[in-house]
Design a protein around this motif. Structure first.
Motif, PDB file in Angstrom:
ATOM      1  N   ASP B 277      16.673   8.757 115.325  1.00 27.81           N
ATOM      2  CA  ASP B 277      16.183   7.425 114.980  1.00 27.81           C
ATOM      3  C   ASP B 277      16.987   6.850 113.803  1.00 27.81           C
ATOM      4  O   ASP B 277      17.363   5.667 113.812  1.00 27.81           O
ATOM      5  N   ARG B 278      17.276   7.671 112.806  1.00 31.45           N
ATOM      6  CA  ARG B 278      18.075   7.187 111.670  1.00 31.45           C
ATOM      7  C   ARG B 278      19.513   6.869 112.100  1.00 31.45           C
ATOM      8  O   ARG B 278      20.076   5.849 111.716  1.00 31.45           O
ATOM      9  N   LEU B 281      19.674   3.565 113.943  1.00 24.94           N
ATOM     10  CA  LEU B 281      19.665   2.347 113.105  1.00 24.94           C
ATOM     11  C   LEU B 281      21.078   1.897 112.768  1.00 24.94           C
ATOM     12  O   LEU B 281      21.369   0.705 112.720  1.00 24.94           O
ATOM     13  N   MET B 282      21.948   2.872 112.511  1.00 27.91           N
ATOM     14  CA  MET B 282      23.348   2.540 112.200  1.00 27.91           C
ATOM     15  C   MET B 282      24.098   2.169 113.483  1.00 27.91           C
ATOM     16  O   MET B 282      24.849   1.195 113.517  1.00 27.91           O
ATOM     17  N   ARG B 284      23.062   0.895 116.156  1.00 30.03           N
ATOM     18  CA  ARG B 284      22.603  -0.375 116.722  1.00 30.03           C
ATOM     19  C   ARG B 284      23.480  -1.540 116.288  1.00 30.03           C
ATOM     20  O   ARG B 284      23.661  -2.511 117.014  1.00 30.03           O
ATOM     21  N   VAL B 313      26.068   7.583 109.157  1.00 27.65           N
ATOM     22  CA  VAL B 313      24.901   8.430 108.923  1.00 27.65           C
ATOM     23  C   VAL B 313      25.224   9.813 109.465  1.00 27.65           C
ATOM     24  O   VAL B 313      25.720   9.936 110.596  1.00 27.65           O
ATOM     25  N   GLU B 315      23.443  13.696 109.951  1.00 24.18           N
ATOM     26  CA  GLU B 315      22.212  14.470 109.876  1.00 24.18           C
ATOM     27  C   GLU B 315      22.504  15.925 110.220  1.00 24.18           C
ATOM     28  O   GLU B 315      23.158  16.207 111.224  1.00 24.18           O
TER      29      GLU B 315
END
Lengths: 380, 380
Positions: B277-278, B281-282, B284, B313, B315
Motif C-alpha cells: 500500500d505504501r 502511493l508512490m 500511483r 519507497v 520496504e
C-alpha cells in the motif's frame, strides 16, 4: 535538517495545513508543504495564492516529547504524497533527514522513503500582519455565523465580490452579510474587542470560510482575528490561517430590507421546514423549485407544488400568529429551505409585502439573524 | 385499490425494490414501482431490463397489523419521487387510494399528495422460473464470495461476458470465477443442494451481484438460488431478486493456473498489504502502479517503487517461509492490493514461476480462494 517526530502529531498538523496546498499547482512549489525546523519545534506551512495555513508543533507537549531536533533547517515536500504516506507509516515515530539538494530521507520501522524535496527559498512568503487591533470570537460562534450565511454567497464568478461574505465591525458588533442577488443572509454577534475598533467592507470568499470552519475545533477555544489592508489572519491555537480579502466594494444591501410588512406569520420552524421539504421534492422535478404559499380563511396556510408529470403536493399548516392581508406567493423552495435549515429558533417570523416583494425570515428567539428571499413573479 | 399501511414497513420494501428501477428509464414505466394489493398484503415490484426485485409486505407481521386493505388493485407509481417522499411523510401511516385513470391519492397527517400513476398492465412481466432444483447458501457466505471475486470482473464492455462472474456447481461445490484478462479471482464453497444437481456457464453481471449483496441482511438467513435458462432467481426472505444470465461462453481459465512454482513465499497478509500500500502511493504518481518485489540474500524480501518526480519507497519484509529460486518481479500494485484486501487468512502463500509468469496468491488457512495476477514485463 534532521529530526525524529511522533507520527500522530505530525499527521494532525499536516491535515490542518494541507487544505491550503493546491491539488493542481500552477508551479510545483505551491503543491508542497514547507517544513521549518528549529529547537523550539516544527512549523509547517502550505499556501495557494488565496489562503495560507501554518501550524506549529512544539518539541514538547506538556507531558511528553513530540520531536527531537538533531539539526534545524527547512525543506518543501510534495503535499499530496506526503499527506497520505505519513498516516500509513508502520512505526509511531519517523525520522526526517534532508541531505544535499533538498533530497529528503524518511525512515519509519523498516520503511525507507527517499523524497525529492524542493527549495524552501522558493516558497511564497506569508503576509506580514501587524497584530495590533484584534477581535476575539468563540470558535463555536464563528462556525455558526459562517454556516448561517455562507450558503447565500454567489457561486458565479461573474460578480466575484458576491462569492464572498461581507464582514463589518461597528461598536463591538460583528456582522456577516451574504447575497447572490436572489436571497440574502445576515448574522450579527457581539464580540470581544476594543470599543473604538471598527472595520468595513472586509469580504472573504465563501470557499475560504468553509475551510476555516473545518479548522476550528469543537471546544470552547477562541479565535483571534486580525484584519489588515488586503489580508485577514485567524489564530486558532497553534494554527494560523491567512486569507486574502476580495477586491472590490460590496453592494449596499441595507436599503432592500423592508421594516414593515403587509402580512405577518409566526410558525413552528420544523413543521414549516418539513412541509416545504415535501413540496420541494415535487417542485424539483420541474427544475424551477417553485412552491406556493397561500393564507386560508380558516387561519391556516397552504403550502403546495405541482409537476406536470408527477402530480401535486398540498400541505395544510397551522400558524401561531397571522396578521394583515391575505396572501398568495410563490418562491424558490430550495432557497427557503437553505434559510430555514440554519434558523436556530423553535418559531420563526415571516414578513411579506405582497406577491412581488422580498420575503423576510427571522427567528423569534433572538434578533441576530435575518434572511431575505425574492419571490417568483408568477401569474395566477 | 385502497389501503392504509405503516410507513416504516412500506419504506423498507421500497428501499429494497427501488434499486431495480431505472434512474433514467427508456420508457416511463421502467422508472416506476408496481403495487399489487390483495387481502394477503402488498407486493412491490421494480424492474429494469437486467434485474427485477419484488418484495412482499404481509398485512400482519406476527404481533401487529402492517396494512389494512380496503380494496385490492394495482398501480405503478414513479419510483424516484415516491422513494423520497414516503420517508418524509409526517405520520406513521399513510393511506393510498387509486382513482380513475390510475390517479393516486396519498394522505398522511395534513399532507395530501396526488400522483399521476401509470397502467400496471404495461409493467414488464417477471420471468417464470420453475422452483425445482435449488441451492441454499448462508447470506454471509454468499456476500463474502461475491466480495472476494467481483472486483476482478472487467469494466470494459468490449468483452461483455467478462463483466460478469462465472458460476459453476459440481458435486455440491459452488465456484465463482472472475477475470479481466490481467488478473483472476476464484472462490469455492460447499453448499446445500441435491447431490446430482449441477450447472455450468452461469455468468452474472458484477454490477448485479453488488446490488444483490446489498439486499442480503446481516443475519444468519439463507439465500435460495434457482437457475433457469437465461435467468437466476434469488429468494431472500420476502424478497425475490431476478437477474439475467449474460449471453455467451465464458473462457476456460483452468489451464492458465500453474500447479507448481519455482519460487514460493509465505508471508503475513497484513504486513505485506501495508507495505505494498505504501509502495502503491508512490507508484500511483507514475500511473502504471508498478511495484517491484525482490528476494534478498538474507532471507527477507524488498518491496519498492519509484517516481521520477517524487522519489522512491523501499520496504524490507520478513517472510515466514521462502523456497526456490531468487526472484525479481514487477506487478500492478493496485491489482495485488485488490486481492490482498479480500484474503481472509493471517498468512498467505505466493507462488512464482519467474518474472514473466502469472503470480498466484492463496490463503494458508483454507483452499477456497485463489488469485492470479499477471506480472509487468519490465526490463531491469
Amino acid at each position: 535538517m534532521k529530526l525524529m517526530i511522533r507520527k500522530d502529531q505530525l499527521n494532525d498538523a499536516i491535515q490542518q495545513v494541507s487544505k491550503a496546498s493546491s491539488a493542481r499547482p500552477a508551479i510545483p512549489i505551491l503543491g508542497g508543504i514547507k517544513f521549518d525546523v528549529d529547537h523550539q519545534g516544527v512549523t509547517l506551512t502550505a499556501s495557494d495564492t488565496d489562503i495560507s495555513i501554518q501550524s506549529f508543533i512544539p518539541v514538547e507537549n506538556g507531558e511528553f516529547v513530540v520531536a527531537r531536533i538533531d539539526k534545524p533547517g527547512s525543506v518543501v515536500l510534495p503535499a499530496k504524497f506526503f499527506v497520505e504516506i505519513v498516516k500509513k507509516l508502520p512505526s509511531d515515530e519517523l525520522e526526517i533527514e534532508v541531505k544535499d539538494n533538498h533530497q529528503t530521507m524518511i525512515r519509519s520501522g523498516s520503511t525507507d522513503i527517499q523524497m525529492i524535496g524542493l527549495d524552501p527559498e522558493e516558497f511564497p512568503v506569508l503576509p506580514t500582519i501587524e497584530e495590533k487591533d484584534t477581535i476575539s470570537v468563540p470558535g463555536d460562534l464563528l462556525k455558526m455565523m459562517i454556516r448561517q450565511t455562507v450558503f447565500a454567497t454567489s457561486t458565479s464568478e461573474q460578480t466575484p465580490i458576491l462569492t464572498g461574505t461581507l464582514w463589518n465591525l461597528v461598536e463591538g458588533q460583528l456582522k456577516f452579510v451574504a447575497t447572490d442577488r436572489h436571497r440574502l443572509a445576515s448574522r450579527t454577534a457581539n464580540v470581544e474587542t476594543e470599543a473604538d475598533y471598527r472595520f468595513s467592507n472586509v469580504v472573504i470568499a465563501g470557499k475560504t470560510l468553509n475551510e476555516l470552519s473545518r479548522l476550528i475545533p469543537d471546544d470552547n477555544s477562541h479565535v483571534n482575528i486580525f484584519v489588515a489592508d488586503n489580508q485577514v489572519l485567524f489564530k486558532i491555537g497553534h494554527v494560523l490561517f491567512y486569507s486574502r480579502i476580495l477586491d472590490g466594494t460590496y453592494p449596499d444591501t441595507s436599503k432592500i430590507i423592508p421594516q414593515q410588512f403587509k402580512t405577518e406569520l409566526v410558525l413552528n420552524t420544523k413543521k414549516l421546514t418539513d412541509s416545504i421539504d415535501r413540496a420541494y421534492l415535487m417542485s424539483r422535478e420541474e427544475k424551477t423549485n417553485i412552491v406556493r404559499l397561500m393564507t386560508q380563511e380558516d387561519g391556516t396556510i397552504e403550502v403546495s407544488s405541482s409537476s406536470a408529470e408527477l402530480g401535486r403536493v398540498t400541505e395544510q399548516l397551522e400558524v401561531k400568529e397571522m396578521n394583515g392581508e391575505p396572501l398568495r406567493i410563490a418562491f424558490n423552495s430550495k432557497y427557503v429551505l437553505d434559510a430555514l435549515k440554519v434558523i436556530d429558533s423553535e418559531f420563526l417570523f415571516i414578513g411579506f409585502n405582497g406577491a412581488m416583494s422580498p420575503i423576510i425570515f427571522k427567528p423569534t428567539d433572538h434578533s441576530h439573524s435575518l434572511h431575505l428571499i425574492l419571490p417568483y413573479r408568477t401569474t395566477g
